[in-house]
Design a protein around this motif. Structure first.
Motif, mmCIF file in Angstrom:
data_model
loop_
_atom_site.group_PDB
_atom_site.id
_atom_site.type_symbol
_atom_site.label_atom_id
_atom_site.label_comp_id
_atom_site.label_asym_id
_atom_site.label_seq_id
_atom_site.Cartn_x
_atom_site.Cartn_y
_atom_site.Cartn_z
ATOM 1 N N ASN A 131 1.668 6.416 -2.201
ATOM 2 C CA ASN A 131 2.448 5.167 -2.177
ATOM 3 C C ASN A 131 1.709 4.066 -1.427
ATOM 4 O O ASN A 131 1.754 2.890 -1.798
ATOM 5 C CB ASN A 131 3.816 5.422 -1.537
ATOM 6 C CG ASN A 131 4.698 6.287 -2.419
ATOM 7 O OD1 ASN A 131 4.549 6.281 -3.651
ATOM 8 N ND2 ASN A 131 5.594 7.043 -1.808
ATOM 9 N N VAL A 132 1.030 4.486 -0.323
ATOM 10 C CA VAL A 132 0.256 3.498 0.436
ATOM 11 C C VAL A 132 -0.832 2.891 -0.441
ATOM 12 O O VAL A 132 -1.046 1.682 -0.484
ATOM 13 C CB VAL A 132 -0.336 4.141 1.697
ATOM 14 C CG1 VAL A 132 -1.309 3.177 2.368
ATOM 15 C CG2 VAL A 132 0.762 4.547 2.665
ATOM 16 N N ASN A 133 -1.549 3.764 -1.175
ATOM 17 C CA ASN A 133 -2.630 3.261 -2.046
ATOM 18 C C ASN A 133 -2.086 2.362 -3.157
ATOM 19 O O ASN A 133 -2.683 1.343 -3.512
ATOM 20 C CB ASN A 133 -3.408 4.436 -2.640
ATOM 21 C CG ASN A 133 -4.192 5.189 -1.593
ATOM 22 O OD1 ASN A 133 -4.543 4.621 -0.543
ATOM 23 N ND2 ASN A 133 -4.463 6.467 -1.832
ATOM 24 N N THR A 134 -0.927 2.789 -3.712
ATOM 25 C CA THR A 134 -0.326 1.969 -4.791
ATOM 26 C C THR A 134 0.037 0.588 -4.290
ATOM 27 O O THR A 134 -0.248 -0.439 -4.913
ATOM 28 C CB THR A 134 0.907 2.679 -5.361
ATOM 29 O OG1 THR A 134 0.526 3.960 -5.857
ATOM 30 C CG2 THR A 134 1.538 1.849 -6.464
ATOM 31 N N ARG A 135 0.670 0.617 -3.115
ATOM 32 C CA ARG A 135 1.082 -0.695 -2.568
ATOM 33 C C ARG A 135 -0.122 -1.523 -2.156
ATOM 34 O O ARG A 135 -0.166 -2.730 -2.343
ATOM 35 C CB ARG A 135 1.994 -0.463 -1.371
ATOM 36 C CG ARG A 135 2.680 -1.726 -0.907
ATOM 37 C CD ARG A 135 3.816 -1.391 0.023
ATOM 38 N NE ARG A 135 4.569 -2.567 0.352
ATOM 39 C CZ ARG A 135 5.628 -2.575 1.165
ATOM 40 N NH1 ARG A 135 6.030 -1.426 1.685
ATOM 41 N NH2 ARG A 135 6.269 -3.696 1.427
ATOM 42 N N CYS A 136 -1.110 -0.884 -1.573
ATOM 43 C CA CYS A 136 -2.341 -1.596 -1.173
ATOM 44 C C CYS A 136 -3.043 -2.179 -2.387
ATOM 45 O O CYS A 136 -3.534 -3.316 -2.358
ATOM 46 C CB CYS A 136 -3.253 -0.654 -0.413
ATOM 47 S SG CYS A 136 -4.809 -1.424 0.123
ATOM 48 N N GLN A 137 -3.093 -1.389 -3.481
ATOM 49 C CA GLN A 137 -3.733 -1.884 -4.707
ATOM 50 C C GLN A 137 -2.977 -3.083 -5.273
ATOM 51 O O GLN A 137 -3.579 -4.054 -5.758
ATOM 52 C CB GLN A 137 -3.796 -0.756 -5.734
ATOM 53 C CG GLN A 137 -4.556 -1.132 -7.011
ATOM 54 C CD GLN A 137 -6.007 -1.439 -6.732
ATOM 55 O OE1 GLN A 137 -6.629 -0.759 -5.897
ATOM 56 N NE2 GLN A 137 -6.540 -2.464 -7.388
ATOM 57 N N LYS A 138 -1.654 -3.004 -5.186
ATOM 58 C CA LYS A 138 -0.850 -4.125 -5.676
ATOM 59 C C LYS A 138 -1.125 -5.395 -4.881
ATOM 60 O O LYS A 138 -1.270 -6.490 -5.435
ATOM 61 C CB LYS A 138 0.638 -3.752 -5.591
ATOM 62 C CG LYS A 138 1.556 -4.841 -6.121
ATOM 63 C CD LYS A 138 3.009 -4.396 -6.031
ATOM 64 C CE LYS A 138 3.942 -5.485 -6.543
ATOM 65 N NZ LYS A 138 5.369 -5.072 -6.443
ATOM 66 N N ILE A 139 -1.215 -5.193 -3.544
ATOM 67 C CA ILE A 139 -1.509 -6.358 -2.693
ATOM 68 C C ILE A 139 -2.883 -6.915 -3.011
ATOM 69 O O ILE A 139 -3.067 -8.133 -3.148
ATOM 70 C CB ILE A 139 -1.401 -5.958 -1.208
ATOM 71 C CG1 ILE A 139 0.047 -5.648 -0.838
ATOM 72 C CG2 ILE A 139 -1.957 -7.080 -0.317
ATOM 73 C CD1 ILE A 139 0.224 -5.078 0.557
#
Length: 852
Positions: A432-440
């Motif tokens: 989830n951290v990576n997904t959110r970081c990628q989105k940002i």
């Protein structure tokens, strides 16, 4: 550049302004429209007022060198964003006073007035607001404009007193003495403020509306003279603001250092406890250890997370403020977590294992990236309908946005770094951290791409609008004179013309042909002007730029140019037709002139010749009176036979009158002169014939011989100068004619002048005596002589009243007139008395017979 005082009123003011700057370079000007012609002092003036170096001037004295120097100065002015419309180097070199003063006023506006800024107003409005603020506390001063508000001189004195109160005793100034007030301000400014005198007090007072530009120029000198103190005050305010900002930054640094030190100290204490993986020996010990960890998660960690967030906030705030004062680290450097009280830089790795998932939470996402309105703003194509000034404003706004966006670059990098560390620590929710970081990161990249695209679009549009603006300016420079040329051409083509000679109409045709020869060049100029407009339209259409309004530099549109050009094209053939018609008319008139002149040049001399011949005939006539009469009548018939030539001339004159021809250079004879000459000719021949006939009658009636008649004529012609005898000429003639009778005359007295005047009234017209009248007078004189001799009974040479009455009755009996023979009054007595009364005073009455 019209003004209240005109161009002559600007020269002293602008000359003084230029000298106030040129004297810094050790020179000055005397005549503003002459001293700038070579461009040297103009370039020097621009260097002094701008503080920049211009290209090296050319020192030659030829016209091309002067034009090159002036062009360098004009190019420098244009590089400062000043549009010089209709001002060229040739006009300055030629000493065009209007263009030179216009150029100086443009320089004054750009370098002395435009940079004035007061409370978000600039240039003229800023200068006016500055004057109003400075003079507000002073009575009788109300500055509303740059003309009549300064007439009484109090505003000038108030400005000086506001900044230098020791120089002006303002309370002693009187509003009703403007000349004294103005001179006082001018003298103080020149003596203590180094502001030269640019205005004349009496000129301002005696002018209903002083020249606005001259007042603005002089007042701007006060602004710049006092700007040193104002700049010092502004600098002091800025220093105070900087100090306040620095103090606030120091407080933020102290807070950041304290929070970071406390947090680091807590981390140092907590990490060993968390790293303790030694299993406990009993269940109670393990449960207690688990309970302690739960207390850590519920009680101890949340406050520290809040402290860490506050630490991030303090750091971002401090970083933004330091960037604003150009003290931030370069953008590629990572944020130092904090500086401890010992001055050592700590590693990010100390905090990441402790904070875990919470560090990778949504709290680190930049506000700008989450704002969908920013993306809409970046995608908005508002620049397509913007003007050049709007584009420049949008670029400045976009630059501010980019600066604000760059402040968040480090936070995005930190988020990525935290996510990477969490991945390295095998964080349980790293997906989830990576997904959110990628989105940002994707949102950040998209925002950067949109920002870059918008900057490119704005810069491209700016260049295109600048090109369009240059084309509009070029169009205006060429369209204005071409429009004036077409208006002048239309006025000339429609102008009515009145000519009287073939030379005049040929001159008009020649001028019209020259005008038509310029039409191809004019058409090429028109096409070039329209091509400029079309190029601007093409650039706008190809780049989807919606131009707002028309050309800002001129009101002459292509439609106006085409309309007027079509009008010129229509008027040219009409003018051709009118000129050809007038040429045909003038050719016909010229033919009539030559026709009349050829006939008049024959008839006029013929009449003059006949007049001279008649004069000679009347003097040199020989033979008997009957022969002379026959000769004159034959001569009269020859004159009458010439009448058809005169009738032909009358017909030709009638045609000239109908053609409204009033002059004829081909002859000196007018119809009126010929008519008068003809009438004089007929009158002279008729008078001459009448004189001969009268001579015949006189000869027959009085018994005068042919020889005597010839003698009369010879005597008359001897004294006659104007075909008639005056009283003095008659006196001389009678004296000579009666000279033979004096030897036996009874009274040797001369014939008086007044007696001759009386005879002129009796036998002539009162002023002169013609030959015919002289012959009558001579006949009467002979008759009177005989009658006198008959009735002078006592041969005394005098008559008494009785003898005179008898003589008059005898004379009247021969005429058939009634008479009275009585001694008491009557016709004879009245005639005698009247004749005696008609004699001049001083002559003896009754002596007429003796004198005759």
């Amino acid at each position: 550049m019209p003004g209240q005082r005109g161009l002559s009123g600007w020269c002293p003011t602008f000359t003084a302004w230029c000298n106030s700057h040129l004297r810094k370079a050790g020179t000055q000007i005397e005549n503003i429209d002459e001293d700038f012609r070579d461009g040297l002092k103009l370039m020097l003036l621009l260097e002094v007022i701008s503080g920049e170096r211009l290209p090296k001037p050319e020192r030659g004295k030829m016209r091309v060198h002067k034009i090159n120097n002036v062009n360098k100065a004009l190019d420098f002015i244009a590089s400062k964003g000043v549009k010089l419309v209709s001002i060229g180097a040739e006009e300055i070199v030629d000493g065009n006073a209007k263009m030179t003063l216009g150029m100086i006023w443009t320089i004054i506006l750009r370098f002395a007035i435009q940079d004035i800024s007061v409370e978000e107003t600039s240039a003229k409005e800023g200068l006016l607001l500055w004057c109003q603020r400075k003079t507000a506390p002073y009575k009788n001063v109300n500055v509303q404009n740059f003309h009549i508000s300064w007439k009484d001189g109090l505003a000038f004195n108030a400005l000086i007193h506001r900044h230098r109160p020791e120089l002006i005793e303002y309370d002693k100034l009187r509003k009703d003495d403007p000349v004294t007030n103005l001179n006082n301000a001018f003298e103080v400014a020149e003596k203590y403020l180094d502001i030269p005198k640019m205005l004349d007090a009496e000129d301002i007072v005696n002018t209903a509306r002083p020249d606005e530009k001259a007042i603005m120029t002089y007042v701007s000198s006060f602004y710049h003279a006092f700007s040193g103190a104002q700049k010092a005050e502004t600098a002091a305010n800025r220093i105070c603001k900087v100090l306040a900002v620095n103090q606030e930054n120091e407080h933020l640094m102290e807070d950041y250092e304290r929070l970071a030190s406390d947090l680091l100290e807590w981390i140092r204490r907590t990490i060993p406890w968390l790293e303790d993986r030694v299993p406990q020996k009993t269940m109670q010990e393990m449960q207690q250890k688990l309970e302690d960890f739960r207390d850590y998660r519920r009680v101890h960690k949340p406050p520290k997370v809040q402290e860490k967030c506050q630490l991030e906030i303090n750091f971002n705030t401090l970083q933004t403020k330091l960037r604003l004062i150009q003290l931030m680290p370069s953008s590629h450097q990572c944020r130092p977590p904090f500086s401890s009280s010992s001055g050592q830089i700590q590693s990010n790795t100390l905090i990441q294992p402790l904070l875990g998932k919470e560090c990778g939470g949504g709290d680190e996402e930049p506000d700008r990236a989450r704002d969908a309105g920013k993306e809409a703003m970046l995608k908005h194509r508002d620049y397509e309908t913007a003007t050049l000034s709007d584009i420049k404003a949008l670029i400045r706004k976009h630059e501010a946005f980019e600066s604000d966006l760059a402040a968040h670059q480090d936070r995005v990098e930190q988020i990525a770094a935290i996510a990477q560390e969490l991945n390295e620590l095998d964080y349980y929710d790293s997906h989830n951290v990576n997904t959110r970081c990628q989105k940002i990161c994707d949102q950040w990249d998209a925002l950067g791409s949109l920002t870059h695209s918008r900057r490119e679009a704005l810069e491209k549009t700016e260049k295109q609008l600048e090109t369009i603006d240059q084309l509009h300016l070029e169009y205006a420079k060429r369209a204005a004179p071409f429009n004036n040329w077409m208006e002048s051409a239309m006025e000339d083509l429609q102008d009515m013309f009145i000519v009287h000679t073939i030379e005049e109409i040929e001159g008009l045709i020649s001028a019209h042909d020259q005008f038509k020869s310029t039409l191809p060049d004019a058409d090429r100029e028109r096409e070039a002007i329209l091509a400029i407009h079309k190029e601007a339209q093409r650039i706008a259409e190809s780049n989807h730029i919606k131009l707002s309004g028309s050309n800002p530099y001129t009101t002459v549109t292509p439609q106006i140019i085409n309309s007027k050009w079509e009008k010129v094209q229509q008027l040219v053939p009409k003018r051709d037709h009118a000129l050809l018609e007038e040429q045909s008319k003038q050719q016909s008139n010229e033919h009539l002139r030559r026709q009349f002149a050829s006939q008049a040049n024959v008839v006029g001399p013929w009449i003059q010749t006949k007049m001279e011949e008649i004069g000679r005939i009347s003097i040199e006539m020989n033979g008997t009176l009957e022969d002379q009469l026959n000769h004159l009548k034959r001569y009269e018939r020859s004159i009458v036979d010439y009448k058809p030539n005169l009738d032909l001339l009358e017909q030709q004159h009638q045609l000239i009158q109908e053609a409204l021809i009033f002059d004829n250079k081909h002859t000196n004879y007018t119809m009126e002169h010929i008519r008068v000459g003809w009438e004089q000719l007929l009158t002279t021949i008729a008078r001459t014939i009448n004189e001969v006939e009268n001579q015949i009658l006189t000869r027959d009636a009085k018994g005068i011989s042919q020889e005597q008649m010839q003698e009369f004529r010879a005597s008359f012609n001897h004294f006659d100068k104007e075909e008639a005898l005056s009283a003095p000429q008659l006196q001389t003639l009678l004296s000579i004619a009666l000279e033979p009778a004096r030897s036996h005359a009874r009274t040797p007295r001369e014939i008086g002048l007044r007696t001759c005047e009386q005879l002129l009234r009796c036998f002539g017209n009162g002023q002169s005596l013609t030959l015919h009248h002289f012959q009558q007078l001579w006949g009467h004189l002979l008759e009177w002589q005989a009658t006198f001799d008959k009735f002078d009974e006592d041969a005394s040479g005098t008559m008494n009243s009785y003898e005179l009455r008898l003589a008059l009755n005898a004379l009247l009996a021969g005429t058939g007139c009634p008479r009275e023979t009585g001694r008491e009054g009557g016709w004879a007595r009245e005639g005698a008395g009247g004749l005696e009364q008609g004699l001049p005073e001083g002559e003896e009455r009754g002596s007429l017979g003796a004198r005759v």
